[in-house]
Design a protein around this motif. Structure first.
Motif, PDB file in Angstrom:
ATOM      1  N   MET A 152       0.825  -1.211   0.000  1.00 30.05           N
ATOM      2  CA  MET A 152       0.000   0.000   0.000  1.00 30.05           C
ATOM      3  C   MET A 152       0.862   1.266   0.000  1.00 30.05           C
ATOM      4  O   MET A 152       0.520   2.246  -0.667  1.00 30.05           O
ATOM      5  N   VAL A 153       1.959   1.227   0.764  1.00 31.37           N
ATOM      6  CA  VAL A 153       2.863   2.385   0.793  1.00 31.37           C
ATOM      7  C   VAL A 153       3.425   2.659  -0.590  1.00 31.37           C
ATOM      8  O   VAL A 153       3.527   3.814  -1.029  1.00 31.37           O
ATOM      9  N   ALA A 154       3.780   1.587  -1.307  1.00 29.06           N
ATOM     10  CA  ALA A 154       4.326   1.734  -2.660  1.00 29.06           C
ATOM     11  C   ALA A 154       3.291   2.338  -3.601  1.00 29.06           C
ATOM     12  O   ALA A 154       3.610   3.191  -4.441  1.00 29.06           O
ATOM     13  N   ILE A 155       2.047   1.903  -3.477  1.00 29.34           N
ATOM     14  CA  ILE A 155       0.977   2.413  -4.333  1.00 29.34           C
ATOM     15  C   ILE A 155       0.732   3.893  -4.056  1.00 29.34           C
ATOM     16  O   ILE A 155       0.613   4.711  -4.982  1.00 29.34           O
ATOM     17  N   ILE A 156       0.658   4.266  -2.783  1.00 31.65           N
ATOM     18  CA  ILE A 156       0.429   5.671  -2.430  1.00 31.65           C
ATOM     19  C   ILE A 156       1.590   6.538  -2.902  1.00 31.65           C
ATOM     20  O   ILE A 156       1.388   7.632  -3.452  1.00 31.65           O
ATOM     21  N   SER A 157       2.811   6.042  -2.720  1.00 30.54           N
ATOM     22  CA  SER A 157       3.990   6.793  -3.174  1.00 30.54           C
ATOM     23  C   SER A 157       3.981   6.986  -4.676  1.00 30.54           C
ATOM     24  O   SER A 157       4.252   8.085  -5.181  1.00 30.54           O
ATOM     25  N   ALA A 158       3.665   5.898  -5.401  1.00 30.37           N
ATOM     26  CA  ALA A 158       3.613   5.982  -6.863  1.00 30.37           C
ATOM     27  C   ALA A 158       2.474   6.876  -7.321  1.00 30.37           C
ATOM     28  O   ALA A 158       2.569   7.539  -8.369  1.00 30.37           O
ATOM     29  N   GLY A 159       1.398   6.910  -6.545  1.00 29.72           N
ATOM     30  CA  GLY A 159       0.269   7.763  -6.898  1.00 29.72           C
ATOM     31  C   GLY A 159       0.535   9.232  -6.663  1.00 29.72           C
ATOM     32  O   GLY A 159       0.060  10.092  -7.420  1.00 29.72           O
ATOM     33  N   ILE A 160       1.307   9.543  -5.640  1.00 32.51           N
ATOM     34  CA  ILE A 160       1.586  10.934  -5.279  1.00 32.51           C
ATOM     35  C   ILE A 160       2.735  11.523  -6.096  1.00 32.51           C
ATOM     36  O   ILE A 160       2.691  12.695  -6.484  1.00 32.51           O
ATOM     37  N   ALA A 161       3.750  10.731  -6.379  1.00 30.47           N
ATOM     38  CA  ALA A 161       5.003  11.233  -6.946  1.00 30.47           C
ATOM     39  C   ALA A 161       4.849  12.062  -8.223  1.00 30.47           C
ATOM     40  O   ALA A 161       5.413  13.166  -8.314  1.00 30.47           O
ATOM     41  N   PRO A 162       4.116  11.581  -9.243  1.00 27.35           N
ATOM     42  CA  PRO A 162       4.057  12.393 -10.470  1.00 27.35           C
ATOM     43  C   PRO A 162       3.369  13.736 -10.274  1.00 27.35           C
ATOM     44  O   PRO A 162       3.784  14.743 -10.862  1.00 27.35           O
ATOM     45  N   GLY A 163       2.334  13.781  -9.448  1.00 31.40           N
ATOM     46  CA  GLY A 163       1.639  15.035  -9.200  1.00 31.40           C
ATOM     47  C   GLY A 163       2.527  16.048  -8.503  1.00 31.40           C
ATOM     48  O   GLY A 163       2.559  17.231  -8.872  1.00 31.40           O
ATOM     49  N   ILE A 164       3.274  15.589  -7.496  1.00 31.64           N
ATOM     50  CA  ILE A 164       4.176  16.487  -6.767  1.00 31.64           C
ATOM     51  C   ILE A 164       5.298  16.969  -7.679  1.00 31.64           C
ATOM     52  O   ILE A 164       5.686  18.141  -7.659  1.00 31.64           O
ATOM     53  N   ALA A 165       5.831  16.055  -8.500  1.00 33.33           N
ATOM     54  CA  ALA A 165       6.924  16.428  -9.401  1.00 33.33           C
ATOM     55  C   ALA A 165       6.479  17.490 -10.405  1.00 33.33           C
ATOM     56  O   ALA A 165       7.195  18.469 -10.646  1.00 33.33           O
ATOM     57  N   LEU A 166       5.306  17.310 -10.982  1.00 28.01           N
ATOM     58  CA  LEU A 166       4.806  18.281 -11.950  1.00 28.01           C
ATOM     59  C   LEU A 166       4.477  19.621 -11.285  1.00 28.01           C
ATOM     60  O   LEU A 166       4.745  20.691 -11.845  1.00 28.01           O
ATOM     61  N   LEU A 167       3.921  19.554 -10.079  1.00 30.20           N
ATOM     62  CA  LEU A 167       3.603  20.791  -9.363  1.00 30.20           C
ATOM     63  C   LEU A 167       4.876  21.570  -9.053  1.00 30.20           C
ATOM     64  O   LEU A 167       4.931  22.799  -9.229  1.00 30.20           O
ATOM     65  N   LEU A 168       5.913  20.878  -8.599  1.00 28.87           N
ATOM     66  CA  LEU A 168       7.183  21.537  -8.305  1.00 28.87           C
ATOM     67  C   LEU A 168       7.786  22.146  -9.567  1.00 28.87           C
ATOM     68  O   LEU A 168       8.369  23.239  -9.524  1.00 28.87           O
ATOM     69  N   TYR A 169       7.654  21.439 -10.677  1.00 27.90           N
ATOM     70  CA  TYR A 169       8.208  21.951 -11.935  1.00 27.90           C
ATOM     71  C   TYR A 169       7.598  23.301 -12.281  1.00 27.90           C
ATOM     72  O   TYR A 169       8.323  24.273 -12.551  1.00 27.90           O
ATOM     73  N   PHE A 170       6.275  23.389 -12.268  1.00 27.26           N
ATOM     74  CA  PHE A 170       5.626  24.642 -12.638  1.00 27.26           C
ATOM     75  C   PHE A 170       5.765  25.692 -11.537  1.00 27.26           C
ATOM     76  O   PHE A 170       5.865  26.888 -11.830  1.00 27.26           O
ATOM     77  N   TYR A 171       5.794  25.266 -10.295  1.00 26.15           N
ATOM     78  CA  TYR A 171       5.954  26.201  -9.176  1.00 26.15           C
ATOM     79  C   TYR A 171       7.317  26.893  -9.233  1.00 26.15           C
ATOM     80  O   TYR A 171       7.429  28.108  -9.056  1.00 26.15           O
ATOM     81  N   LEU A 172       8.357  26.125  -9.493  1.00 23.25           N
ATOM     82  CA  LEU A 172       9.707  26.678  -9.490  1.00 23.25           C
ATOM     83  C   LEU A 172      10.023  27.484 -10.740  1.00 23.25           C
ATOM     84  O   LEU A 172      11.042  28.156 -10.794  1.00 23.25           O
ATOM     85  N   LYS A 173       9.142  27.404 -11.740  1.00 20.97           N
ATOM     86  CA  LYS A 173       9.320  28.211 -12.945  1.00 20.97           C
ATOM     87  C   LYS A 173       8.857  29.656 -12.748  1.00 20.97           C
ATOM     88  O   LYS A 173       9.037  30.492 -13.639  1.00 20.97           O
ATOM     89  N   ASP A 174       8.247  29.951 -11.620  1.00 21.28           N
ATOM     90  CA  ASP A 174       7.794  31.307 -11.329  1.00 21.28           C
ATOM     91  C   ASP A 174       9.018  32.173 -11.041  1.00 21.28           C
ATOM     92  O   ASP A 174       9.568  32.162  -9.939  1.00 21.28           O
TER      93      ASP A 174
END
Length: 221
Positions: A1-23
């Motif tokens: 379950m931990v692996a599934i939650i991690s895999a589910g969260i990771a792409p969203g956080i990565a994309l959010l950080l990408y656009f956030y840090l482009k400011d």
């Protein structure tokens, strides 16, 4: 379950950080970005309920309606509504690119919980495909929505109707088309690949354009 939650969260956080840090002018307060992300997460539950009711009551009877009404219009409208109510008049929304930051925040909050629920139900083997398609597409719809909300906020009053329509209408159309490809075409991958390429190109172009626009004082909407 931990692996599934991690895999589910990771792409969203990565994309959010990408656009956030482009400011590049003035990074948005992280607590507001997190709040918008959480609003996107919470949005999953009422939307899932409405979609279930539409399906059970046979309101959605074909793939075209399912794609453009139950998915495209319903999901993008609620994201757009929360952005307009929750952040449009906020004092921290003081730059054109800020619309993209907040648009991706709420979209990726929605996509992240949706992704976790899918992986719990179907298995970890879908994590890579989900990251490339649904999570990425939600982020890009949020970029496009946020770009035009930024145009709406920082444009002269006479031009605002156009930006208001585009801020909701374009994400709805693109989201509906995305779902229609998946639901209606047997060999959907052949059309999905150029569509995603276009979506990335268009969204990154709009993000770059937003970073070069100098904000002007806006009148109240």
């Amino acid at each position: 379950m931990v692996a599934i939650i991690s895999a589910g969260i990771a792409p969203g956080i990565a994309l959010l950080l990408y656009f956030y840090l482009k400011d590049q002018y003035d990074t948005e307060p992280i607590h507001i970005v997190i709040r918008m992300f959480i609003l996107g997460v919470l949005l999953v539950f009422p939307i899932m309920f409405i979609q279930y009711v539409l399906e059970q009551e046979n309101v959605v009877t074909n793939k075209l309606l399912l794609s453009f009404l139950s998915s495209g219009l319903l999901e993008e409208f609620f994201k757009w509504f929360l952005l307009m109510v929750g952040i449009f008049q906020h004092v921290e929304f003081d730059d054109h690119y800020d619309g993209i930051v907040y648009g991706t925040s709420i979209s990726l909050g929605f996509a992240t919980l949706e992704n976790i629920l899918f992986l719990v139900g179907h298995g970890l083997e879908y994590a890579f495909t989900r990251a490339l398609l649904p999570v990425s597409s939600h982020a890009l719809f949020g970029v496009i929505m946020g770009f035009y909300i930024g145009k709406l906020k920082f444009s002269e009053k006479k031009a605002r109707r156009k930006w208001l329509i585009l801020s909701l209408g374009l994400p709805v159309i693109l989201h509906g088309f995305y779902d229609y490809i998946l639901l209606s075409l047997e060999n959907w991958l052949y059309l999905m690949l150029p569509f995603m390429f276009f979506l990335w190109w268009f969204s990154l172009h709009k993000a770059k354009q937003a970073r070069t626009i100098k904000a002007i004082p806006s009148e109240k909407f």
